[in-house]
Design an enzyme around this catalytic site. Structure first.
Site, PDB file in Angstrom:
ATOM      1  N   GLU A   1     -12.084 -22.237  19.192  1.00 64.47           N
ATOM      2  CA  GLU A   1     -12.968 -21.719  18.239  1.00 64.47           C
ATOM      3  C   GLU A   1     -13.703 -20.360  18.523  1.00 64.47           C
ATOM      4  O   GLU A   1     -14.764 -20.410  18.940  1.00 64.47           O
ATOM      5  CB  GLU A   1     -14.130 -22.617  17.671  1.00 64.47           C
ATOM      6  CG  GLU A   1     -13.654 -24.092  17.294  1.00 64.47           C
ATOM      7  CD  GLU A   1     -14.364 -24.700  16.200  1.00 64.47           C
ATOM      8  OE1 GLU A   1     -14.018 -25.024  15.324  1.00 64.47           O
ATOM      9  OE2 GLU A   1     -15.568 -24.975  16.872  1.00 64.47           O
TER      10      GLU A   1
ATOM     11  N   HIS B   1     -19.652 -27.824  21.039  1.00 66.60           N
ATOM     12  CA  HIS B   1     -19.469 -27.011  19.991  1.00 66.60           C
ATOM     13  C   HIS B   1     -20.378 -25.768  20.195  1.00 66.60           C
ATOM     14  O   HIS B   1     -21.568 -25.955  20.581  1.00 66.60           O
ATOM     15  CB  HIS B   1     -19.834 -27.886  18.904  1.00 66.60           C
ATOM     16  CG  HIS B   1     -19.483 -27.079  17.374  1.00 66.60           C
ATOM     17  ND1 HIS B   1     -20.363 -26.042  17.078  1.00 66.60           N
ATOM     18  CD2 HIS B   1     -18.300 -27.012  16.623  1.00 66.60           C
ATOM     19  CE1 HIS B   1     -19.587 -25.393  15.932  1.00 66.60           C
ATOM     20  NE2 HIS B   1     -18.633 -25.997  15.686  1.00 66.60           N
TER      21      HIS B   1
HETATM   22  C1  PEP Z   1     -16.912 -25.205  13.232  1.00 71.98           C
HETATM   23  O1  PEP Z   1     -18.094 -24.581  13.028  1.00 71.98           O
HETATM   24  O2  PEP Z   1     -16.472 -25.967  13.918  1.00 71.98           O
HETATM   25  C2  PEP Z   1     -16.117 -24.457  12.258  1.00 71.98           C
HETATM   26  C3  PEP Z   1     -14.612 -24.493  12.488  1.00 71.98           C
HETATM   27  O3  PEP Z   1     -16.572 -23.891  10.967  1.00 71.98           O
HETATM   28  P1  PEP Z   1     -15.921 -22.978   9.725  1.00 71.98           P
HETATM   29  O4  PEP Z   1     -14.857 -23.744   9.576  1.00 71.98           O
HETATM   30  O5  PEP Z   1     -16.923 -23.011   8.653  1.00 71.98           O
HETATM   31  O6  PEP Z   1     -15.622 -21.615  10.352  1.00 71.98           O
END
Ligand code: PEP
Length: 254
Positions: free
Chosen positions: A166, A96
């Site tokens: 992400e 992450h």
């Molecule tokens: C994350 O940190 O994995 C994430 C998706 O956060 P958010 O949905 O708050 O952007």
């Protein structure tokens, strides 16, 4: 119809076990109504034991937010993936961006993936660039993250890995700061192409999720137009009604 995957990453929240069990109870009692969605809840380590006692027999899964690369030994403060499976969790988030910001490298993520899989966990591997540039440097960055994180991992074991794309610049913002669904789709194709180059065309079935400021308002467009297999949800997963709404919307997408 392929099941959508909706994952809650609670990060370092909530602050006490009562709030954690309350949130979990609401999700566990309602999420299984939506049978086209696989729901995975990733609470802080300290709540896993208590929550796993509550969830036996329910149709949702539990995951941890990290695990160490050694099985056991003198590693103060670390958590073995074997300890996580022992608590009844089936998944672990690795790589992450919050952890990478604390110094975790692709090499470390790679070691963690190998140990987690040998302990019997399924891995949610997070990748994502911190910024975009006009020269496509971010694509080289993503390619390197994938290649280095998966180094030495067999095709068979790749089936135990879900990839969560992400983009760091889109995490933890308001809903209109999420990535545009068309760009999510482009990235999904790019990730699959990189996987195909490492392995072969049979890995095109690998599950690709999007994460970054997703919520009830953009769930449909991100999944439908982004053509991803689901979402990794951060802050919106801490509000039971919002998270259940995300699951409901995902459940209705054909
Ligand atoms: C994350 O940190 O994995 C994430 C998706 O956060 P958010 O949905 O708050 O952007």
């Amino acid at each position: 119809m392929k099941k959508k995957i909706i994952i809650a990453n609670w990060k370092m929240n909530p602050l006490d076990i009562d709030a954690a069990t309350e949130l979990f109870k609401k999700i566990k009692n309602n999420a299984p109504k939506f049978s086209n969605v696989k729901t995975i809840i990733c609470p802080p380590f300290v709540y896993l034991g208590e929550l796993s006692l509550m969830y036996s027999g329910s149709k949702i899964s539990l995951g941890a937010q990290d695990s160490f690369w050694e099985n056991n030994g003198s590693f103060t403060g670390e958590i073995s993936p074997y300890q996580i499976t022992d608590l009844g969790a089936d998944y672990v988030i690795l790589g992450h961006s919050d952890r990478r910001a604390l110094g975790e490298t692709n090499e470390i993520v790679n070691k963690k993936i190998k140990t987690a899989i040998s302990a019997g966990l399924n891995v949610i591997l997070c990748i994502g660039e911190s910024e975009r540039d006009d020269d496509g440097e971010y694509l080289r960055f993503i390619e390197e993250e994938i290649k280095e994180s998966l180094k030495g991992i067999s095709k068979n074991n790749l089936s135990k890995i879900i990839i969560a794309y992400e983009p760091i610049w889109a995490i933890g913002k308001s809903k209109n700061k999420a990535m545009k669904p068309a760009n999510v789709y482009e990235m999904k194709l790019f990730i699959l192409k990189v996987l195909k180059n490492i392995y072969d065309a049979s890995v095109m079935e690998t599950k690709i999720l999007y994460g970054g400021s997703s919520g009830p308002e953009n769930t449909e467009s991100l999944i439908k137009e982004g053509e991803v297999d689901g979402l990794l949800v951060g802050h919106e997963s801490l509000i039971a009604s919002h998270f259940l709404e995300i699951i409901k919307i995902a459940d209705g997408i054909k």
